[in-house]
Design a protein around this motif. Structure first.
Motif, PDB file in Angstrom:
ATOM      1  N   GLU A 277     -26.692  20.769 -19.583  1.00 59.73           N
ATOM      2  CA  GLU A 277     -26.760  22.017 -18.868  1.00 59.73           C
ATOM      3  C   GLU A 277     -27.729  23.263 -19.616  1.00 59.73           C
ATOM      4  O   GLU A 277     -27.842  23.211 -20.703  1.00 59.73           O
ATOM      5  N   GLY A 278     -28.062  24.088 -18.796  1.00 60.11           N
ATOM      6  CA  GLY A 278     -28.835  25.279 -19.205  1.00 60.11           C
ATOM      7  C   GLY A 278     -30.284  24.840 -19.273  1.00 60.11           C
ATOM      8  O   GLY A 278     -31.206  25.475 -19.802  1.00 60.11           O
ATOM      9  N   THR A 279     -30.549  23.599 -18.750  1.00 62.54           N
ATOM     10  CA  THR A 279     -32.191  23.306 -18.946  1.00 62.54           C
ATOM     11  C   THR A 279     -33.212  24.154 -17.761  1.00 62.54           C
ATOM     12  O   THR A 279     -32.792  24.526 -16.727  1.00 62.54           O
ATOM     13  N   ASP A 280     -34.160  24.345 -18.583  1.00 59.23           N
ATOM     14  CA  ASP A 280     -35.323  25.277 -17.713  1.00 59.23           C
ATOM     15  C   ASP A 280     -36.445  24.305 -17.864  1.00 59.23           C
ATOM     16  O   ASP A 280     -36.939  23.934 -18.823  1.00 59.23           O
ATOM     17  N   THR A 281     -36.926  23.812 -16.476  1.00 57.34           N
ATOM     18  CA  THR A 281     -37.996  23.139 -16.498  1.00 57.34           C
ATOM     19  C   THR A 281     -38.928  23.679 -15.036  1.00 57.34           C
ATOM     20  O   THR A 281     -38.449  23.823 -14.285  1.00 57.34           O
ATOM     21  N   TYR A 282     -40.054  23.125 -15.291  1.00 58.96           N
ATOM     22  CA  TYR A 282     -40.914  23.256 -14.210  1.00 58.96           C
ATOM     23  C   TYR A 282     -42.246  22.443 -14.368  1.00 58.96           C
ATOM     24  O   TYR A 282     -42.972  22.515 -15.302  1.00 58.96           O
ATOM     25  N   GLU A 283     -42.574  21.685 -13.477  1.00 61.34           N
ATOM     26  CA  GLU A 283     -43.789  20.812 -13.304  1.00 61.34           C
ATOM     27  C   GLU A 283     -44.833  20.995 -12.175  1.00 61.34           C
ATOM     28  O   GLU A 283     -44.436  21.157 -11.087  1.00 61.34           O
ATOM     29  N   PHE A 284     -46.205  21.086 -12.594  1.00 60.93           N
ATOM     30  CA  PHE A 284     -47.075  21.494 -11.672  1.00 60.93           C
ATOM     31  C   PHE A 284     -48.371  20.791 -11.770  1.00 60.93           C
ATOM     32  O   PHE A 284     -48.740  20.302 -12.719  1.00 60.93           O
ATOM     33  N   ASN A 285     -48.925  20.056 -10.640  1.00 61.51           N
ATOM     34  CA  ASN A 285     -50.095  19.549 -10.482  1.00 61.51           C
ATOM     35  C   ASN A 285     -50.851  19.892  -9.324  1.00 61.51           C
ATOM     36  O   ASN A 285     -50.396  19.990  -8.247  1.00 61.51           O
ATOM     37  N   ARG A 286     -52.197  20.212  -9.681  1.00 59.08           N
ATOM     38  CA  ARG A 286     -53.263  20.780  -8.726  1.00 59.08           C
ATOM     39  C   ARG A 286     -54.521  19.765  -8.914  1.00 59.08           C
ATOM     40  O   ARG A 286     -54.956  19.579 -10.260  1.00 59.08           O
ATOM     41  N   ASN A 287     -55.096  19.419  -7.835  1.00 64.22           N
ATOM     42  CA  ASN A 287     -56.359  18.688  -7.900  1.00 64.22           C
ATOM     43  C   ASN A 287     -57.230  19.208  -6.731  1.00 64.22           C
ATOM     44  O   ASN A 287     -57.107  19.782  -5.632  1.00 64.22           O
TER      45      ASN A 287
END
Length: 379
Positions: A277-287
């Motif tokens: 609980e309370g997780t803060d996440t973000y993932e990003f990939n650009r090419n």
């Protein structure tokens, strides 16, 4: 040490130190379908004899202890259990390991550089590295890979309570090199971990960074830059496993591709377990696709098993240079070639600027310029 199966619908269902617990991949498996197995020179099926010559040299900060140890050292394999056949093969085949220890509350005054140099691609080399930061320690570690080799290794990062570790992994191999590596970080309470993976050289490079949290307050930031030329296969497969509450992760990988059969693969797996609980996440990939004939596979995966999250998201985008950006620059007297360079520099530079070690950052910038020079010469 037997097989550990994990009851989750993810790509990371098995973990074992035993090679026999993993079937030889055929290329049809989800975790292997993007990898050119025929070009791995037997790292995946047990035919790669451990006769390759790969030399590891360490330049350490004064506050840091470096040891070369045998397979029986009890610190090895504590943080990470191999999750695929190549990783298990590397664990079963290495003869010596490098252990780097940063004592409690020590702040390293200089980066510790671990240089891995391949002498040739004949036969395979296998390696193992363990980096331990005791509570409230701070350090920067550079993993530098160059030369010709067929090489598989595992790297463990054990980050203690309140400690801070920054890792820069530079894959600057010769054109004929094959490298398959797992880089695993285990974070204790309030630990901070920064990772920069830069993949530029090599024939086939497959890097698998992963993070797990042991206690609340852990913070991980994983960045990556890669530039694939014709015929190159550069693959990055990430796993961030949120299994405890109130931890944070950020992932940002960016790549550029040019020339026929340049292939980039990015797989980003984030798991938020029921107890996290309370997780803060973000993932990003650009090419950024610079020429025809390239291929990009980008697959973000986010598995959420609790509704109590602070934030969770992912995004992926791949495309060509923006014609409007180029036109805008050319309308102000900038040539097409220089406009192209400016866009690529800006795109990758936002992550390159985060590299804390000046020497490495400048080397990466020079390598990107050399890639752009090669591209311009072929047009």
């Amino acid at each position: 040490m037997g097989l550990d199966t994990r009851p989750l619908s993810t790509l990371h269902e098995k973990a074992s130190y035993e090679v026999a617990d993993f079937e030889v991949p055929s290329g049809r498996e989800e975790e292997w379908r993007f990898t050119p197995l025929r070009r791995l020179r037997g790292l995946h099926n047990g035919t790669a004899e451990p006769t390759g010559k790969v030399i590891v040299e360490v330049q350490s900060a004064p506050e840091v202890t470096v040891e070369i140890v045998g397979r029986d050292d009890e610190r090895l394999g504590k943080a990470y259990v191999p999750a695929d056949r190549v990783s298990a093969q590397a664990y079963a085949s290495f003869t010596q390991a490098t252990v780097v220890t940063v004592p409690k509350e020590a702040v390293a005054s200089a980066p510790t550089v671990i240089r891995t140099r391949g002498e040739n691609g004949e036969g395979a080399g296998y390696g193992h590295t363990t980096v331990i930061l005791e509570p409230f320690a701070e350090a920067t570690v550079v993993l530098s890979h160059h030369g010709s080799a067929t090489y598989a290794d595992n790297v463990e990062f054990v980050v203690g309570d309140g400690a801070r570790l920054s890792v820069i992994s530079l894959q600057d191999w010769a054109d004929d090199a094959v490298h398959v590596s797992h880089q695993h970080a285990k974070l204790a309470r309030d630990a901070r971990f920064f990772s920069h993976n830069i993949s530029l050289g090599g024939d086939v490079v497959r890097i698998s960074p992963s993070v797990v949290y042991d206690a609340p307050g852990g913070d991980a930031e994983l960045y990556g830059v890669y530039f694939a030329d014709g015929g190159q296969h550069l693959e990055h497969r990430l796993l961030v496993d949120h299994a405890v509450p109130h931890c944070r992760s950020r992932v940002d990988f960016r790549g550029a591709l040019q020339d026929v059969d340049a292939h980039a693969v990015w797989i980003g797996d984030v798991i938020i377990r029921a107890e996290a609980e309370g997780t803060d996440t973000y993932e990003f990939n650009r090419n950024l696709v610079l020429t025809d004939g390239t291929r990009v596979d980008s697959v973000p995966n986010l598995e959420i098993l609790t509704g109590e999250v602070a934030g969770a998201g992912h995004a992926s985008a791949s495309g060509r240079l923006d014609d409007e950006h180029l036109f805008y620059l050319q309308a102000r007297g900038i040539t097409f070639d220089e406009a192209r360079r400016m866009v690529v520099r800006g795109f990758l530079g936002q992550l390159i600027e985060r590299i804390e070690v000046d020497e490495v950052r400048e080397k990466v910038q020079e390598a990107i310029e050399a890639e752009l020079d090669r591209g311009a010469a072929k047009r």
